[in-house]
Motif scaffolding. Structure first.
Motif, PDB file in Angstrom:
ATOM      1  N   ILE A  26      14.124  42.020 -24.753  1.00  0.00           N
ATOM      2  CA  ILE A  26      14.201  40.820 -23.916  1.00  0.00           C
ATOM      3  C   ILE A  26      13.153  40.952 -22.795  1.00  0.00           C
ATOM      4  O   ILE A  26      13.052  42.001 -22.158  1.00  0.00           O
ATOM      5  N   LEU A  63      30.932  33.186 -31.260  1.00  0.00           N
ATOM      6  CA  LEU A  63      31.017  34.016 -32.467  1.00  0.00           C
ATOM      7  C   LEU A  63      32.419  33.907 -33.041  1.00  0.00           C
ATOM      8  O   LEU A  63      33.399  34.188 -32.349  1.00  0.00           O
ATOM      9  N   GLY A  77      19.886  32.263 -28.938  1.00  0.00           N
ATOM     10  CA  GLY A  77      19.845  32.214 -27.481  1.00  0.00           C
ATOM     11  C   GLY A  77      19.953  33.581 -26.835  1.00  0.00           C
ATOM     12  O   GLY A  77      19.816  33.711 -25.625  1.00  0.00           O
ATOM     13  N   LEU A 120      28.398  47.618 -25.470  1.00  0.00           N
ATOM     14  CA  LEU A 120      27.315  47.039 -26.272  1.00  0.00           C
ATOM     15  C   LEU A 120      26.279  48.124 -26.516  1.00  0.00           C
ATOM     16  O   LEU A 120      25.800  48.758 -25.568  1.00  0.00           O
TER      17      LEU A 120
HETATM   18  O1  YOG Z   1      29.454  39.673 -27.429  1.00  0.00           O
HETATM   19  O2  YOG Z   1      27.616  40.051 -28.564  1.00  0.00           O
HETATM   20  O3  YOG Z   1      32.172  40.030 -27.056  1.00  0.00           O
HETATM   21  O4  YOG Z   1      29.669  37.771 -29.462  1.00  0.00           O
HETATM   22  C1  YOG Z   1      25.309  39.691 -23.966  1.00  0.00           C
HETATM   23  C2  YOG Z   1      24.021  40.058 -24.609  1.00  0.00           C
HETATM   24  C3  YOG Z   1      21.725  35.994 -21.594  1.00  0.00           C
HETATM   25  C4  YOG Z   1      20.525  35.599 -22.444  1.00  0.00           C
HETATM   26  C5  YOG Z   1      26.131  38.564 -24.457  1.00  0.00           C
HETATM   27  C6  YOG Z   1      22.908  35.089 -21.835  1.00  0.00           C
HETATM   28  C7  YOG Z   1      22.803  39.263 -24.429  1.00  0.00           C
HETATM   29  C8  YOG Z   1      19.407  36.556 -22.537  1.00  0.00           C
HETATM   30  C9  YOG Z   1      26.783  38.597 -25.809  1.00  0.00           C
HETATM   31  C10 YOG Z   1      24.221  35.759 -21.713  1.00  0.00           C
HETATM   32  C11 YOG Z   1      21.526  39.931 -24.669  1.00  0.00           C
HETATM   33  C12 YOG Z   1      19.727  37.996 -22.980  1.00  0.00           C
HETATM   34  C13 YOG Z   1      25.389  34.838 -22.027  1.00  0.00           C
HETATM   35  C14 YOG Z   1      27.363  39.918 -26.210  1.00  0.00           C
HETATM   36  C15 YOG Z   1      20.394  39.107 -25.119  1.00  0.00           C
HETATM   37  C16 YOG Z   1      19.620  38.259 -24.404  1.00  0.00           C
HETATM   38  C17 YOG Z   1      25.521  34.349 -23.431  1.00  0.00           C
HETATM   39  C18 YOG Z   1      28.125  39.878 -27.513  1.00  0.00           C
HETATM   40  C19 YOG Z   1      30.292  39.872 -28.541  1.00  0.00           C
HETATM   41  C20 YOG Z   1      31.487  40.649 -28.092  1.00  0.00           C
HETATM   42  C21 YOG Z   1      30.741  38.524 -29.078  1.00  0.00           C
END
Ligand code: YOG
Length: 135
Positions: A26, A63, A77, A120
């Motif tokens: 990122i 998800l 996103g 994560l």
């Molecule tokens: O959660 O996979 O709960 O899907 C964190 C990682 C930031 C955008 C969120 C937006 C993001 C730019 C999801 C944050 C990393 C950053 C809010 C984690 C990538 C890019 C959406 C995740 C699982 C388990 C469920």
């Protein structure tokens, strides 16, 4: 009875989130926005069927999955990659592996007291997010 993650949760602490974002390639500007966000998680759980919504003022991510059933995940996103995801129970922990371009990618959820934990992982980066229940 498996653990019940249902409810609305608010991020309280977020360790090594930027390391995780870097591992996902990122860019700098997006990382700075992402680490400043207050995140919420809304979880709906019916037996082994789950819906996770990760919410912020910047972007949202949804998800839906069934435990034990591999599915195609597009991290829209987020880092916009395609992965093959599989979520299983390891005891009371919900464990997801995300097979794709990035090695050692996945996440784990568990409950401790009244807190929701999310680890994560991507490559050698491990981020720990702790959420409290929204009143
Ligand atoms: O959660 O996979 O709960 O899907 C964190 C990682 C930031 C955008 C969120 C937006 C993001 C730019 C999801 C944050 C990393 C950053 C809010 C984690 C990538 C890019 C959406 C995740 C699982 C388990 C469920």
């Amino acid at each position: 009875m498996p653990a019940d993650f249902s409810g609305k949760w608010i991020l309280e602490t977020n360790q090594k989130f930027e390391d995780y974002l870097k591992a996902l390639n990122i860019d700098f500007a997006t990382r700075k926005i992402a680490i400043s966000l207050s995140l919420a998680k809304v979880v709906v759980q019916n037996a082994d069927e789950f819906n996770f919504k990760t919410l912020s003022t910047f972007r949202n991510y949804n998800l839906a999955f069934t435990v034990g059933v591999e599915f195609d995940e597009y991290t829209k996103g987020l880092d916009n990659r395609n992965v093959k995801s599989l979520v299983t129970w390891e005891g009371e922990k919900l464990v997801c592996t995300q097979k794709g371009e990035k090695s050692n990618r996945g996440w784990k959820h568990w409950l401790e007291g009244d807190k929701l934990y999310l680890e994560l992982t991507c490559e050698d980066a491990v981020c720990l997010q702790v959420f409290k229940r929204k009143e």
